[in-house]
Scaffold this active site. Sequence first.
Site, PDB file in Angstrom:
ATOM      1  N   HIS A 141     154.310 -13.358-127.115  1.00 32.96           N
ATOM      2  CA  HIS A 141     152.985 -12.745-126.989  1.00 32.96           C
ATOM      3  C   HIS A 141     151.962 -13.680-127.641  1.00 32.96           C
ATOM      4  O   HIS A 141     151.352 -13.367-128.661  1.00 32.96           O
ATOM      5  CB  HIS A 141     152.954 -11.374-127.663  1.00 32.96           C
ATOM      6  CG  HIS A 141     153.700 -10.307-126.925  1.00 32.96           C
ATOM      7  ND1 HIS A 141     155.049 -10.080-127.100  1.00 32.96           N
ATOM      8  CD2 HIS A 141     153.278  -9.399-125.998  1.00 32.96           C
ATOM      9  CE1 HIS A 141     155.430  -9.071-126.328  1.00 32.96           C
ATOM     10  NE2 HIS A 141     154.377  -8.648-125.643  1.00 32.96           N
ATOM     11  N   GLU A 203     155.635 -10.465-117.664  1.00 37.67           N
ATOM     12  CA  GLU A 203     154.765  -9.497-116.973  1.00 37.67           C
ATOM     13  C   GLU A 203     153.562 -10.210-116.362  1.00 37.67           C
ATOM     14  O   GLU A 203     152.436  -9.696-116.345  1.00 37.67           O
ATOM     15  CB  GLU A 203     154.355  -8.368-117.932  1.00 37.67           C
ATOM     16  CG  GLU A 203     155.561  -7.603-118.470  1.00 37.67           C
ATOM     17  CD  GLU A 203     155.228  -6.559-119.528  1.00 37.67           C
ATOM     18  OE1 GLU A 203     154.033  -6.356-119.823  1.00 37.67           O
ATOM     19  OE2 GLU A 203     156.174  -5.963-120.074  1.00 37.67           O
ATOM     20  N   TYR A 274     159.235   0.269-117.276  1.00 33.55           N
ATOM     21  CA  TYR A 274     159.478   1.327-118.256  1.00 33.55           C
ATOM     22  C   TYR A 274     159.485   2.704-117.609  1.00 33.55           C
ATOM     23  O   TYR A 274     158.770   2.954-116.638  1.00 33.55           O
ATOM     24  CB  TYR A 274     158.411   1.278-119.361  1.00 33.55           C
ATOM     25  CG  TYR A 274     158.638   0.148-120.335  1.00 33.55           C
ATOM     26  CD1 TYR A 274     159.400   0.338-121.485  1.00 33.55           C
ATOM     27  CD2 TYR A 274     158.131  -1.128-120.085  1.00 33.55           C
ATOM     28  CE1 TYR A 274     159.632  -0.705-122.372  1.00 33.55           C
ATOM     29  CE2 TYR A 274     158.361  -2.172-120.959  1.00 33.55           C
ATOM     30  CZ  TYR A 274     159.111  -1.948-122.112  1.00 33.55           C
ATOM     31  OH  TYR A 274     159.346  -2.982-122.978  1.00 33.55           O
ATOM     32  N   GLU A 308     162.945  -6.098-119.657  1.00 33.89           N
ATOM     33  CA  GLU A 308     162.460  -5.066-120.583  1.00 33.89           C
ATOM     34  C   GLU A 308     162.495  -3.724-119.873  1.00 33.89           C
ATOM     35  O   GLU A 308     162.056  -3.610-118.722  1.00 33.89           O
ATOM     36  CB  GLU A 308     161.014  -5.311-121.020  1.00 33.89           C
ATOM     37  CG  GLU A 308     160.792  -6.388-122.033  1.00 33.89           C
ATOM     38  CD  GLU A 308     159.317  -6.479-122.450  1.00 33.89           C
ATOM     39  OE1 GLU A 308     158.632  -5.431-122.493  1.00 33.89           O
ATOM     40  OE2 GLU A 308     158.856  -7.603-122.712  1.00 33.89           O
ATOM     41  N   TRP A 339     163.396  -2.143-125.203  1.00 38.27           N
ATOM     42  CA  TRP A 339     162.375  -2.626-126.121  1.00 38.27           C
ATOM     43  C   TRP A 339     162.699  -2.162-127.535  1.00 38.27           C
ATOM     44  O   TRP A 339     163.680  -1.463-127.781  1.00 38.27           O
ATOM     45  CB  TRP A 339     160.990  -2.201-125.659  1.00 38.27           C
ATOM     46  CG  TRP A 339     159.900  -3.011-126.288  1.00 38.27           C
ATOM     47  CD1 TRP A 339     158.827  -2.553-127.006  1.00 38.27           C
ATOM     48  CD2 TRP A 339     159.780  -4.437-126.277  1.00 38.27           C
ATOM     49  NE1 TRP A 339     158.059  -3.599-127.435  1.00 38.27           N
ATOM     50  CE2 TRP A 339     158.622  -4.783-127.014  1.00 38.27           C
ATOM     51  CE3 TRP A 339     160.550  -5.480-125.733  1.00 38.27           C
ATOM     52  CZ2 TRP A 339     158.202  -6.096-127.226  1.00 38.27           C
ATOM     53  CZ3 TRP A 339     160.135  -6.792-125.930  1.00 38.27           C
ATOM     54  CH2 TRP A 339     158.983  -7.091-126.662  1.00 38.27           C
ATOM     55  N   ARG A 340     161.872  -2.505-128.493  1.00 38.95           N
ATOM     56  CA  ARG A 340     162.217  -2.438-129.908  1.00 38.95           C
ATOM     57  C   ARG A 340     162.127  -1.031-130.499  1.00 38.95           C
ATOM     58  O   ARG A 340     161.453  -0.149-129.959  1.00 38.95           O
ATOM     59  CB  ARG A 340     161.297  -3.368-130.704  1.00 38.95           C
ATOM     60  CG  ARG A 340     159.843  -2.927-130.760  1.00 38.95           C
ATOM     61  CD  ARG A 340     158.945  -4.047-131.265  1.00 38.95           C
ATOM     62  NE  ARG A 340     157.580  -3.568-131.508  1.00 38.95           N
ATOM     63  CZ  ARG A 340     157.068  -3.332-132.703  1.00 38.95           C
ATOM     64  NH1 ARG A 340     157.796  -3.543-133.798  1.00 38.95           N
ATOM     65  NH2 ARG A 340     155.833  -2.905-132.840  1.00 38.95           N
TER      66      ARG A 340
END
Length: 386
Positions: A141, A203, A274, A308, A339-340
């Site tokens: 990022h 993305e 997602y 992801e 994801w985290r």
Amino acid sequence: MDSYDRLDKSRYELFLMKKLHILFIAILLLTACTDARLYGPCDKDATSETRQLYYSMQRLVGAGTMFGHHDDTGYGVNWKYDKEGSDVKSVTGQYPAVYGWDLSKIEHDSLRDINGLPFAVQKKRVKEAYERGGINTYSWHMDNPTDSKTAWDTTRHTVADIIPGGAFNDVYIEYLDRAAKYLDNLKGNDDEHIPVLFRPFHELTGNWFWWGKNTCNTDEFKTLWKFTVDYLRTTKKLHNLLIVYSVSDFKSEADLMDRYPGDNYVDIIGFDSYCLKDVKLYQNNLDRQLAILDDVAAKHRKLSCLAETGYLNIPQTNWWTNILLPVISKYNTSYVMMWRNAGPDQYYAPYPGQQSAEDFKTFSKSDRLIFQDRLTPLAIYGRKLW
């Protein structure tokens, strides 16, 4: 036979099936790398460990999908920096097979990444995963090189400004130099470079990052991608990178491949998606997208991944076995990464006591999934790691 005998027999059969599956995977991984069906990394000078990893990932296609989790051993729900920490392991008894990390803030020589994880700790966890035979992947990022604002700053025509000839190309090169220095220092016990799945500009078909489709045209983006990869592996001599091209949601092969930079610059093709409130819509879209991805990966002789995914705070108790597993079991996806787990208010993998934890344990025992215990450290990288 009483209930206790039946239970013991059931446990023994499960144990036997798991051992047979591990043996099957070991045989796959130990197959000679000269197998004509295998293809090499796009970097012709890739290190031995990197090349062996790519071969191993290819052999595992069809044996199951590797499960991954971002920042898994860095921190989790109500803990951080513990050497043995892992929410996934706390629930299933096993670490994930794939470990996600972020380079963000390394461009400023920061001591911590974008999520507050010290790079010194991150570096240790990467090596520990490698020594277990796990696989490490990095996203980035990256802050906007034109104004030092975040990756989500889309107010400028950034890509045109940082590619060769752009006003901020020198700043971007400084960012790459700092990242290259860090990646170059990820070493194993014999001073070998640890292979990394490098996922830049993820993305890329979305409109929320400075490298998105709303801030640059297709040619500008491809130039940025090629310049970045060429600089890291030719100028900085980094030959431990497998390159991951990862888009956001897409509806067709044309959408998926619109900004594809070419087979010489990509090793793995994937996407991020997602699960939101409409669970059935997510499942249907995932099914359609993985089918497209299977075809594209085969056509280009690349691996595929769901880079992801996840369902925020997992409010559905059987989401793992009823929603995710039935879809990913149908396809040749190399790995899927959640994801985290940022904390008790934001997580994508269950922790002990979370309402989907029992279902996640069942999910983890599927013979269509590969966690850390089903990888053999000797075979994954072609070397002993203990």
